[in-house]
Scaffold this active site. Structure first.
Site, PDB file in Angstrom:
ATOM      1  N   PHE A 131      34.219  38.308  33.546  1.00 37.43           N
ATOM      2  CA  PHE A 131      34.759  39.505  34.181  1.00 37.43           C
ATOM      3  C   PHE A 131      35.081  40.554  33.135  1.00 37.43           C
ATOM      4  O   PHE A 131      35.208  40.270  31.941  1.00 37.43           O
ATOM      5  CB  PHE A 131      35.999  39.177  35.026  1.00 37.43           C
ATOM      6  CG  PHE A 131      37.200  38.747  34.222  1.00 37.43           C
ATOM      7  CD1 PHE A 131      38.166  39.667  33.827  1.00 37.43           C
ATOM      8  CD2 PHE A 131      37.366  37.418  33.853  1.00 37.43           C
ATOM      9  CE1 PHE A 131      39.269  39.285  33.083  1.00 37.43           C
ATOM     10  CE2 PHE A 131      38.476  37.017  33.119  1.00 37.43           C
ATOM     11  CZ  PHE A 131      39.430  37.953  32.729  1.00 37.43           C
ATOM     12  N   CYS A 132      35.190  41.796  33.609  1.00 40.55           N
ATOM     13  CA  CYS A 132      35.536  42.931  32.762  1.00 40.55           C
ATOM     14  C   CYS A 132      36.166  43.986  33.659  1.00 40.55           C
ATOM     15  O   CYS A 132      36.557  43.687  34.787  1.00 40.55           O
ATOM     16  CB  CYS A 132      34.301  43.463  32.037  1.00 40.55           C
ATOM     17  SG  CYS A 132      32.963  43.962  33.157  1.00 40.55           S
ATOM     18  N   THR A 133      36.275  45.207  33.199  1.00 36.01           N
ATOM     19  CA  THR A 133      36.972  46.239  33.971  1.00 36.01           C
ATOM     20  C   THR A 133      36.213  46.601  35.247  1.00 36.01           C
ATOM     21  O   THR A 133      36.773  46.578  36.342  1.00 36.01           O
ATOM     22  CB  THR A 133      37.170  47.503  33.123  1.00 36.01           C
ATOM     23  OG1 THR A 133      37.805  47.157  31.898  1.00 36.01           O
ATOM     24  CG2 THR A 133      38.027  48.525  33.872  1.00 36.01           C
TER      25      THR A 133
END
Length: 283
Positions: free
Chosen positions: A180-182
């Protein structure tokens, strides 16, 4: 009230020099602010403005058949989230320096926010495998907030991720990995790379943290989400927080840290005050 949109799509764009002045002209006309990256591998944008202007802009963008299905994440703010409008041509949407990764040729499997929440609620995926969250963001972003129990390799920049994830491959045997990331870009590239080097059960969080907040709130997440605009961080309600960045060293300064005597607006914070003092003593 202003609408802030974040969107990206991996798709071959071969007329960047033609596209850039068109985007500049429309954004100037609509008085939009933000950053748009045009690359051979696709588009990435963070744009802010009044609802009517944003809707007009998106209608125009989607009139390009290559971007007709562009998906957008939204948040609201009283001010525009960026101070100026930049439209740039770059080599990659997000720099990873792994030229064999071409997401448009096939995405890594993704898990939607509601499904991920259910997996985390029950402690395993639908096949009964433990779920491990892997944060693909830089260390200072992770420090503002992340999923509970996430794996964080304290990387300084995304180009470090391929090597570190390859070195820890054995740690994830028999587990389901969710990157996951922003907003989805880094974790999409990360998941594809992990598949390429032999990870069996890896997913990306569709739409990243911002989409997770939008759809299910802050369950299983601790803290806020760092964003690259004047708001610095958003809470699970997608509202700006009191977190700021130090003007001197760019470190993230929480509301509690802003109460420290070392925090002087525009000059120093608890992260860099010691370095300033040492430098002064050396003169």
């Amino acid at each position: 009230m202003h609408v802030n949109i974040a969107a990206y799509k991996f798709i071959t764009l071969d007329n960047l020099e033609e596209m850039r002045p068109q985007y500049v002209a429309l954004c100037t006309e609509l008085n939009l602010k933000g950053t748009i990256l045009l690359t051979p591998e696709g588009i990435n944008m963070f744009v802010s403005g009044p609802r009517e202007a944003i809707d007009q802009y998106l209608a125009w963008v989607r009139s390009d058949a290559r971007l007709a299905d562009l998906e957008v994440k939204e948040s609201l703010s009283t001010e525009q989230s960026h101070r100026r409008m930049l439209v740039r041509i770059k080599k990659e949407i997000i720099t990873m320096r792994m030229p064999l990764i071409k997401p448009e040729l096939g995405r890594a499997p993704f898990v939607e926010a509601k499904t991920l929440k259910r997996w985390l609620d029950q402690g395993h995926d639908d096949a009964g495998k433990p779920v491990v969250m892997v944060d693909t963001r830089n260390d200072f972003e992770v420090d503002v907030g992340t999923f509970t129990g996430t794996v964080d390799y304290r990387i300084k920049k995304f180009t470090e991720f391929p090597e570190v994830i390859a070195a820890h491959k054995d740690d994830f045997a028999g587990k389901t990995v969710v990157t996951f990331c922003t907003g989805g870009i880094r974790c999409e590239k990360a998941a594809i790379h992990m598949q390429n080097i032999g990870y069996d059960n890896v997913y990306q969080l569709e739409g990243g943290i911002l989409k997770y907040f939008e759809e299910v709130g802050g369950d299983h997440y601790t803290g806020d989400c760092f964003v690259f605009d004047y708001r610095t961080a958003l809470n699970p309600k997608l509202e700006p927080t009191e977190t700021v960045q130090c003007f001197a060293c760019r470190a993230v300064v929480t509301p509690r840290q802003q109460m420290a005597p070392e925090y002087v607006v525009g000059k120093s914070c608890p992260h860099c005050a010691g370095a300033h003092a040492a430098a002064a003593a050396g003169h």
